[in-house]
Design a protein around this motif. Structure first.
Motif, PDB file in Angstrom:
ATOM      1  N   ARG A  20       0.833  -1.210   0.000  1.00 29.70           N
ATOM      2  CA  ARG A  20       0.000   0.000   0.000  1.00 29.70           C
ATOM      3  C   ARG A  20       0.863   1.254   0.000  1.00 29.70           C
ATOM      4  O   ARG A  20       0.536   2.247  -0.665  1.00 29.70           O
ATOM      5  N   ARG A  21       1.962   1.218   0.751  1.00 27.76           N
ATOM      6  CA  ARG A  21       2.860   2.381   0.757  1.00 27.76           C
ATOM      7  C   ARG A  21       3.459   2.621  -0.627  1.00 27.76           C
ATOM      8  O   ARG A  21       3.563   3.757  -1.085  1.00 27.76           O
ATOM      9  N   LEU A  22       3.841   1.539  -1.282  1.00 33.26           N
ATOM     10  CA  LEU A  22       4.387   1.684  -2.635  1.00 33.26           C
ATOM     11  C   LEU A  22       3.346   2.262  -3.586  1.00 33.26           C
ATOM     12  O   LEU A  22       3.637   3.166  -4.363  1.00 33.26           O
ATOM     13  N   LEU A  23       2.149   1.715  -3.524  1.00 31.15           N
ATOM     14  CA  LEU A  23       1.098   2.175  -4.439  1.00 31.15           C
ATOM     15  C   LEU A  23       0.603   3.571  -4.106  1.00 31.15           C
ATOM     16  O   LEU A  23      -0.118   4.181  -4.902  1.00 31.15           O
ATOM     17  N   GLY A  24       0.974   4.082  -2.936  1.00 32.46           N
ATOM     18  CA  GLY A  24       0.625   5.457  -2.607  1.00 32.46           C
ATOM     19  C   GLY A  24       1.473   6.474  -3.346  1.00 32.46           C
ATOM     20  O   GLY A  24       1.157   7.665  -3.342  1.00 32.46           O
ATOM     21  N   ASP A  25       2.548   6.013  -3.982  1.00 29.31           N
ATOM     22  CA  ASP A  25       3.423   6.898  -4.759  1.00 29.31           C
ATOM     23  C   ASP A  25       2.838   7.067  -6.161  1.00 29.31           C
ATOM     24  O   ASP A  25       2.868   6.149  -6.976  1.00 29.31           O
ATOM     25  N   ARG A  26       2.325   8.251  -6.446  1.00 31.09           N
ATOM     26  CA  ARG A  26       1.674   8.497  -7.738  1.00 31.09           C
ATOM     27  C   ARG A  26       2.623   8.317  -8.908  1.00 31.09           C
ATOM     28  O   ARG A  26       2.245   7.782  -9.951  1.00 31.09           O
ATOM     29  N   ASP A  27       3.851   8.747  -8.736  1.00 32.45           N
ATOM     30  CA  ASP A  27       4.815   8.607  -9.834  1.00 32.45           C
ATOM     31  C   ASP A  27       5.124   7.137 -10.113  1.00 32.45           C
ATOM     32  O   ASP A  27       5.260   6.726 -11.276  1.00 32.45           O
ATOM     33  N   LEU A  28       5.239   6.334  -9.055  1.00 36.55           N
ATOM     34  CA  LEU A  28       5.467   4.905  -9.253  1.00 36.55           C
ATOM     35  C   LEU A  28       4.277   4.265  -9.947  1.00 36.55           C
ATOM     36  O   LEU A  28       4.449   3.420 -10.834  1.00 36.55           O
ATOM     37  N   ARG A  29       3.074   4.667  -9.573  1.00 38.36           N
ATOM     38  CA  ARG A  29       1.883   4.112 -10.232  1.00 38.36           C
ATOM     39  C   ARG A  29       1.893   4.423 -11.722  1.00 38.36           C
ATOM     40  O   ARG A  29       1.531   3.576 -12.546  1.00 38.36           O
ATOM     41  N   ARG A  30       2.318   5.612 -12.078  1.00 36.57           N
ATOM     42  CA  ARG A  30       2.365   5.989 -13.496  1.00 36.57           C
ATOM     43  C   ARG A  30       3.386   5.156 -14.262  1.00 36.57           C
ATOM     44  O   ARG A  30       3.213   4.886 -15.453  1.00 36.57           O
ATOM     45  N   ALA A  31       4.459   4.768 -13.579  1.00 38.52           N
ATOM     46  CA  ALA A  31       5.447   3.913 -14.228  1.00 38.52           C
ATOM     47  C   ALA A  31       4.961   2.466 -14.285  1.00 38.52           C
ATOM     48  O   ALA A  31       5.112   1.787 -15.304  1.00 38.52           O
ATOM     49  N   LEU A  32       4.363   2.004 -13.187  1.00 35.24           N
ATOM     50  CA  LEU A  32       3.915   0.614 -13.123  1.00 35.24           C
ATOM     51  C   LEU A  32       2.831   0.295 -14.149  1.00 35.24           C
ATOM     52  O   LEU A  32       2.754  -0.828 -14.640  1.00 35.24           O
ATOM     53  N   VAL A  33       1.988   1.280 -14.470  1.00 32.74           N
ATOM     54  CA  VAL A  33       0.882   1.007 -15.390  1.00 32.74           C
ATOM     55  C   VAL A  33       1.383   0.517 -16.743  1.00 32.74           C
ATOM     56  O   VAL A  33       0.686  -0.213 -17.458  1.00 32.74           O
ATOM     57  N   MET A  34       2.621   0.871 -17.062  1.00 34.73           N
ATOM     58  CA  MET A  34       3.202   0.421 -18.332  1.00 34.73           C
ATOM     59  C   MET A  34       3.394  -1.088 -18.333  1.00 34.73           C
ATOM     60  O   MET A  34       3.541  -1.703 -19.398  1.00 34.73           O
ATOM     61  N   GLY A  35       3.367  -1.683 -17.135  1.00 38.49           N
ATOM     62  CA  GLY A  35       3.466  -3.135 -17.051  1.00 38.49           C
ATOM     63  C   GLY A  35       2.344  -3.857 -17.769  1.00 38.49           C
ATOM     64  O   GLY A  35       2.504  -5.011 -18.184  1.00 38.49           O
TER      65      GLY A  35
END
Length: 224
Positions: A20-35
């Protein structure tokens, strides 16, 4: 050693909180969506539909189709090796991933929009998909850069989950599209495969538009 034992003894609740802490990072979410499109393009095209497409639309024999599929696999693996040093040569991970996504999308769009591409045109476009699509390694490094080293495993687990979800959804939906536009005999038609390739192009384009908003985090700017 003690840190390793502490991590291995982590409870499910603690692990969930970490995610949950990781997914709270908006920038990380924007990168992860490319997965979502990290492995789907080649799995859907090279692994699933290229063979039937070449046989049913272009009339290739099983032997001819097999040689093309082998060539696509070689192109994919050589391109994967080529992606390795690009982020450090260009000092940009996002540029490398977006360039691969753009090439993949353009090739898929060519297969989808051309009413009746010739065999050689189709072969070139299929190989461009194979060359453009293996940007996973660069994307993984980009996603990991958003989190502490201790959280790298969680980041990769999230990325892999999205990659498998995208691949599964891509295969399922393209299967529905090929069946929906099949000819009277139940075989895939030119329109069937154009619809499938068009969907995969959108499957790459949509996440890429979100990913483009993520910070780059160039390799040379990060502490070693």
């Amino acid at each position: 050693g003690g840190q390793g034992r502490a991590r291995s003894g982590e409870t499910l609740l603690e692990s969930t909180r970490g995610l949950r802490r990781l997914l709270g990072d908006r920038d990380l979410r924007r990168a992860l969506v490319m997965g979502l499109c990290a492995i789907a393009p080649f799995i859907c095209v090279g692994g699933l539909w290229a063979g039937p497409y070449l046989q049913q639309v272009h009339g290739l024999s099983e032997t001819g189709m097999s040689w093309v599929l082998l060539s696509l696999m070689v192109a994919l693996n050589l391109s994967t090796l080529g992606y390795g040093p690009l982020d450090r040569l260009l000092n940009s991970r996002k540029t490398v991933v977006l360039a691969g996504a753009a090439l993949t999308t353009a090739a898929l769009a060519g297969l989808a929009l051309a009413p009746a591409p010739g065999l050689w045109q189709a072969l070139v476009l299929l190989h461009l998909v194979a060359i453009g699509s293996p940007f996973y390694v660069t994307l993984a490094a980009h996603c990991q850069a958003f989190a502490p080293q201790a959280q790298a495993g969680r980041v990769i687990a999230l990325l892999n989950l999205l990659a498998l979800t995208g691949a599964f959804a891509g295969q399922w939906i393209t299967g529905l599209l090929v069946a929906a536009f099949a000819d009277a005999g139940g075989s895939g038609s030119g329109l069937s495969y154009r619809a499938a390739f068009g969907f995969v192009a959108l499957l790459v384009l949509a996440p890429a538009l979100l990913y483009a908003r993520a910070p780059d985090l160039p390799p040379r700017a990060q502490p070693k």
